[in-house]
Design an enzyme around this catalytic site. Structure first.
Site, PDB file in Angstrom:
ATOM      1  CB  SER A   1      -0.899   0.010   1.242  1.00 24.39           C
ATOM      2  OG  SER A   1      -1.470   1.299   1.384  1.00 24.39           O
TER       3      SER A   1
ATOM      4  CG  HIS B   1      -3.911  -1.399  -1.460  1.00 30.17           C
ATOM      5  ND1 HIS B   1      -5.047  -2.140  -1.700  1.00 30.17           N
ATOM      6  CD2 HIS B   1      -4.233  -0.517  -0.484  1.00 30.17           C
ATOM      7  CE1 HIS B   1      -6.026  -1.731  -0.892  1.00 30.17           C
ATOM      8  NE2 HIS B   1      -5.559  -0.734  -0.143  1.00 30.17           N
TER       9      HIS B   1
ATOM     10  CG  ASP C   1      -5.107   2.714   0.819  1.00 29.57           C
ATOM     11  OD1 ASP C   1      -6.083   1.944   0.803  1.00 29.57           O
ATOM     12  OD2 ASP C   1      -3.981   2.379   1.215  1.00 29.57           O
TER      13      ASP C   1
ATOM     14  CG  MET D   1      -8.179   7.603   2.192  1.00 26.62           C
ATOM     15  SD  MET D   1      -7.247   7.818   3.723  1.00 26.62           S
ATOM     16  CE  MET D   1      -6.542   6.205   3.923  1.00 26.62           C
TER      17      MET D   1
ATOM     18  CG  HIS E   1      -9.226   0.461  -0.471  1.00 28.28           C
ATOM     19  ND1 HIS E   1      -8.656   0.310   0.780  1.00 28.28           N
ATOM     20  CD2 HIS E   1     -10.575   0.419  -0.261  1.00 28.28           C
ATOM     21  CE1 HIS E   1      -9.600   0.173   1.683  1.00 28.28           C
ATOM     22  NE2 HIS E   1     -10.776   0.251   1.086  1.00 28.28           N
TER      23      HIS E   1
ATOM     24  CG  MET F   1     -11.221   3.658   1.982  1.00 25.75           C
ATOM     25  SD  MET F   1      -9.744   3.681   3.013  1.00 25.75           S
ATOM     26  CE  MET F   1      -8.493   3.686   1.757  1.00 25.75           C
TER      27      MET F   1
ATOM     28  CG  MET G   1     -11.984  -2.381   5.217  1.00 25.11           C
ATOM     29  SD  MET G   1     -10.479  -1.884   4.347  1.00 25.11           S
ATOM     30  CE  MET G   1      -9.523  -1.079   5.631  1.00 25.11           C
TER      31      MET G   1
ATOM     32  N   GLY H   1      -9.104   4.310   6.902  1.00 31.49           N
ATOM     33  CA  GLY H   1      -8.800   5.730   7.013  1.00 31.49           C
ATOM     34  C   GLY H   1      -7.362   6.056   7.337  1.00 31.49           C
ATOM     35  CG  PHE H   2      -6.195   6.933  10.174  1.00 34.54           C
ATOM     36  CD1 PHE H   2      -5.848   8.256   9.920  1.00 34.54           C
ATOM     37  CD2 PHE H   2      -7.447   6.655  10.692  1.00 34.54           C
ATOM     38  CE1 PHE H   2      -6.743   9.283  10.186  1.00 34.54           C
ATOM     39  CE2 PHE H   2      -8.357   7.678  10.969  1.00 34.54           C
ATOM     40  CZ  PHE H   2      -7.997   8.994  10.711  1.00 34.54           C
TER      41      PHE H   2
ATOM     42  N   GLY I   1      -0.953   1.990   9.548  1.00 38.09           N
ATOM     43  CA  GLY I   1      -0.255   1.766  10.816  1.00 38.09           C
ATOM     44  C   GLY I   1      -1.127   1.390  11.995  1.00 38.09           C
TER      45      GLY I   1
ATOM     46  CG  ASP J   1      -6.426  -2.559   3.159  1.00 42.41           C
ATOM     47  OD1 ASP J   1      -5.317  -2.324   3.682  1.00 42.41           O
ATOM     48  OD2 ASP J   1      -7.059  -1.707   2.491  1.00 42.41           O
ATOM     49  N   GLY J   2      -5.092  -3.938   6.257  1.00 47.67           N
ATOM     50  CA  GLY J   2      -4.962  -3.209   7.511  1.00 47.67           C
ATOM     51  C   GLY J   2      -4.244  -4.005   8.578  1.00 47.67           C
ATOM     52  N   GLY J   3      -3.076  -3.523   8.996  1.00 48.65           N
ATOM     53  CA  GLY J   3      -2.362  -4.144  10.108  1.00 48.65           C
ATOM     54  C   GLY J   3      -1.708  -5.469   9.783  1.00 48.65           C
TER      55      GLY J   3
ATOM     56  N   GLY K   1       0.997  -2.056   4.119  1.00 46.25           N
ATOM     57  CA  GLY K   1       1.499  -0.684   4.017  1.00 46.25           C
ATOM     58  C   GLY K   1       2.782  -0.517   4.799  1.00 46.25           C
TER      59      GLY K   1
HETATM   60  C1  DX5 Z   1      -6.384   1.874   5.613  1.00 50.80           C
HETATM   61  C2  DX5 Z   1      -5.944   1.538   4.215  1.00 50.80           C
HETATM   62  C3  DX5 Z   1      -4.848   0.568   4.151  1.00 50.80           C
HETATM   63  C4  DX5 Z   1      -3.558   1.030   4.771  1.00 50.80           C
HETATM   64  C5  DX5 Z   1      -2.895  -0.181   5.343  1.00 50.80           C
HETATM   65  O1  DX5 Z   1      -7.574   2.533   5.578  1.00 50.80           O
HETATM   66  O2  DX5 Z   1      -7.019   1.016   3.467  1.00 50.80           O
HETATM   67  O3  DX5 Z   1      -4.608   0.125   2.826  1.00 50.80           O
HETATM   68  O4  DX5 Z   1      -2.678   1.638   3.869  1.00 50.80           O
HETATM   69  O5  DX5 Z   1      -1.780   0.206   6.040  1.00 50.80           O
HETATM   70  P1  DX5 Z   1      -1.116  -0.751   7.110  1.00 50.80           P
HETATM   71  O6  DX5 Z   1      -0.700  -1.980   6.353  1.00 50.80           O
HETATM   72  O7  DX5 Z   1       0.010   0.048   7.601  1.00 50.80           O
HETATM   73  O8  DX5 Z   1      -2.147  -1.048   8.155  1.00 50.80           O
HETATM   74 ZN    ZN Z   2      -6.524   0.097   1.518  1.00 52.75          ZN
END
Ligand code: DX5
Ligand code: ZN
Length: 229
Positions: free
Chosen positions: A12, A37, A39, A41, A70, A72, A141, A146-147, A149, A179-181, A202
């Site tokens: 990402s 990927h 993102d 937003m 993606h 959002m 998800m 939205g963020f 990390g 996606d996420g963490g 990411g």
């Molecule tokens: C969050 C995004 C993710 C984000 C993942 O809303 O959709 O794609 O970049 O980042 P990490 O892998 O750091 O959680």
């Molecule tokens: Zn994403």
């Protein structure tokens, strides 16, 4: 069946160094990324604003890899044509952001792209059940969007498992993306065992602790040989 698919890694760009974006995309490609990927937003569906079509065009010019876009974005329909310019791209919309999800999904398909639907942690699978045979990707998800990390939410693994069962039951080819963490640890391993075949990463790929190549290698070796249970 979903479990026999090669597990793809999709770095990402949200965590990348934006001042060197082209180079960061190329580093991921050289390290064996399967897609990039991206993102998007809008500041409404999620609190932040990231980037739009112009930057996505710049990313497209810097790689031949498919872009895993993606969105959002609240009510994405009017924006789809701008983002969906290449048949190799994958456009993912949020179930919660589209009033007429069936129409939105078909709009993406008509534009010649692969289509995915993302589900927030609190959104049940039933929202996409009717559409599953038409989807290339169902994105679970594993954090609230939205963020970058944030920490992986373990209870989302149950949703991945149930989704995989439903995909198998319906005999469709939909890939499951998380996606996420996701990191080079139990989060990636448990996701693959639960049935995910696309891992978004990411901060696990773009961070100051290691090179993109080292990070991708760690992620790849941590899921080496794993399959869905
Ligand atoms: C969050 C995004 C993710 C984000 C993942 O809303 O959709 O794609 O970049 O980042 P990490 O892998 O750091 O959680
Ligand atoms: Zn994403």
């Amino acid at each position: 069946m979903a479990s026999d698919l090669h597990v793809q890694i999709s770095p990402s760009l949200l965590a990348a160094d934006f001042a060197n974006l082209g180079r960061q995309v190329q580093e991921a490609a050289e390290a064996g990324a399967d897609s990039i990927h991206v993102d998007v937003m809008d500041g409404h569906f999620v609190p932040s604003i990231s980037f739009g079509e112009i930057l996505v065009d710049a990313v497209r010019r810097s790689t031949d890899l498919p872009l895993n876009i993606h969105l959002m974005v609240q009510e994405p329909d009017d924006l789809l044509a701008g983002f969906a310019k290449s048949g190799t791209d994958q456009v993912i919309v949020h179930a919660e952001a589209s009033t007429h999800l069936h129409r939105t999904v078909y709009h993406v398909k008509e534009l010649g792209c692969q289509v995915g639907v993302a589900l927030n942690p609190a959104t049940p699978i039933s929202v996409v059940e009717e559409l599953l045979p038409f989807l290339d990707i169902a994105l679970v998800m594993t954090v609230n969007p939205g963020f970058g990390g944030q920490s992986f939410i373990p209870s989302t693994l149950g949703k991945v498992r149930r989704l995989r069962s439903l995909v198998q039951e319906l005999g469709c080819k939909t890939r499951i993306e998380v996606d996420g963490g996701v990191k080079a640890d139990a989060t990636a391993q448990d996701s693959v065992r639960a049935g995910a075949t696309i891992l978004v990463a990411g901060t696990a790929v773009y961070n100051r602790q290691q090179t993109v190549s080292q990070a991708m290698e760690r992620l790849r070796s941590c899921i080496q040989g794993l399959k869905a249970d």
